[in-house]
Design an enzyme around this catalytic site. Sequence first.
Site, PDB file in Angstrom:
ATOM      1  CD  GLN A 153      -8.790  13.326  52.951  1.00  0.00           C
ATOM      2  OE1 GLN A 153      -8.009  12.705  53.662  1.00  0.00           O
ATOM      3  NE2 GLN A 153     -10.024  13.589  53.310  1.00  0.00           N
TER       4      GLN A 153
ATOM      5  CG  HIS B  46     -11.838  15.088  63.294  1.00  0.00           C
ATOM      6  ND1 HIS B  46     -10.490  15.336  63.160  1.00  0.00           N
ATOM      7  CD2 HIS B  46     -12.244  14.567  62.095  1.00  0.00           C
ATOM      8  CE1 HIS B  46     -10.088  14.976  61.952  1.00  0.00           C
ATOM      9  NE2 HIS B  46     -11.126  14.514  61.287  1.00  0.00           N
TER      10      HIS B  46
ATOM     11  CE1 TYR C  38     -12.673  18.392  50.443  1.00  0.00           C
ATOM     12  CE2 TYR C  38     -10.417  18.923  49.835  1.00  0.00           C
ATOM     13  CZ  TYR C  38     -11.637  19.301  50.362  1.00  0.00           C
ATOM     14  OH  TYR C  38     -11.831  20.579  50.815  1.00  0.00           O
TER      15      TYR C  38
ATOM     16  CD  GLU D   8      -8.407  10.202  59.540  1.00  0.00           C
ATOM     17  OE1 GLU D   8      -9.347   9.379  59.530  1.00  0.00           O
ATOM     18  OE2 GLU D   8      -8.337  11.171  58.754  1.00  0.00           O
TER      19      GLU D   8
END
Length: 428
Positions: free
Chosen positions: A245, A138, A249, A204
Site C-alpha cells: 500500500q 486511528h 496508494y 485491521e
Amino acid sequence: MSTIDKNLTSFLDIAADSDFSIHNLPYGIFSAKDGSPRAGVAIGEHVLDLSVLEEAGALTLDGGPYFNQDKLNAFIDSGRDKWTKARETIQQLLSADCATLRDDQDLQAKALVKQADVTMHLPVRVPGYTDFYSSEEHATNVGTMFRDPANALLPNWKEMPVGYNGRASTVIISGTEVVRPSGQLKPKADERPIFSPCKRLDFELETAFIVGKPNQIGRPISVDNAWEHIFGMVLLNDWSARDIQKWEYVPLGPFNAKTFASEVSPWIVTMDALMPFQTTCPTQDPQPLAYLRGEGAEVSFDINLSTEILPEGADEATVVCETNFKYMYWSMAQQLTHHTITGCLVEVGDLMGSGTISGPTPDSFGSMLELAWNATKPVELKGGGTRTFIEDGDTVIIKGYAEKDGVRVGFGEVSGKVLPALDFNFSE
C-alpha cells in the site's frame, strides 16, 4: 432506545457468558452433514434451522419461503416488517413459556443442530464493498507516523466520512485461510520497486454493516432514514499489506494492498438486537454539514472488541488489542448517507466496513501498524516471541460483544490463518 426484557428466557440451557442469548438471535447460513446450505440463527451452543421451522409452518412470512436458501438476501430484501415478525416469532418459539418447540422433541431434533457440527458460509451475496476510515484515533496515529504530527488529519477528514470502494469478490467467511499477498514493494527510496511477498502483513480490527434496503440511483438516503436501510452488523478483519500500500496508494488510494481478503464473521447481529446498547458518537467538531445532521445521525453502539494472535503451534493466544466501537467519530448513518449523497446506488447485501477501530490508549489500537508503532515497538506474545507484523502460520482472531444489565449480545469471532506466499513462476 430499546429496552431489555430481562424476563425473557429460553427453554434451552444457555451459559450466561454466551454471545448467543435469546436477546441476540443473529442470522447466518450453515450446512450440516447433508451439505445443503440454509438459514439459521445462533442460540447458545446451537443453530436453529429456520428452514425446518418454515417447512413445519411454525415460521411463516408472506412471500416466502425465505430460509431454505444459501444466502439471506431474499429475506433481507423482504423488508423491515418481516424482519420484525421473524425475530418476534423466533424469540417466542425459543422462549421458556412457549410449548411449540419446547415440548416437541421430534421438531427439536430436526431444528436444533450443535454449532460444533456445522459449517458456516458467507451469509449474504455481497454486490458491493466499501471501507471507511472513521476512527479519529486511528487516522491520527497513521498521520502522525507518516506525516507531520501537527497535521495528522487531512483537511477533509472531519468534514466527511472518508472511504474507498473495495473488492466484493474477496469478501470471505471466517475460517478461510489467507495466502500472504505478493506485489510491488519499494524498499529503497532511490531504487526501482521489486516484486516480493508482502513483508508487512497486518490485520485491521473493524466491524461492518449490511445494507438491508436499497435506494434508487440518483436518490440519496437521508440521514434521518438511514437506519431503515441497515439490517445488521458483522465483525470484519480487513487484511492489509502495508508495504504494498505504501508504494501504490499515491495518487488514487488503496488497491492491491486491500483486495486480497476482507474476512467477516458468520453471524449477522441485527440492529434490533443492538438497539439496547445505543450510545452517541464523540463530539463532532466542526459541526458537520446539514446533510450529515439529523435524528439518529450520531447514534453509536457500546460494543467491546478485541484482537488475539495465535502463532502456529502455540498453546494460547495473546490478546494484543481491546477497544470499543463507541470511539468511532462518524456513525453508520452518516457513512451511508454520505455514500449515497451523489446518487450512488446501494443494494441489499452491500457491505460497509467501519475502518480500523482504535481507542485512545496504546493497548486499544486496532492494527499492528499502530500497536508496534511502525515496527519500532515489538509486541510481546505469551510463551515468548514478539510481533511487529503478522507472520506466516499466525491466526488472527477478532471478537466482539455488547453487554448490559447481565444481558450479552455477541458476534462470535472472525478468525483467519496466514499461509505463506505462493511461489510464482511466470515463465510457465
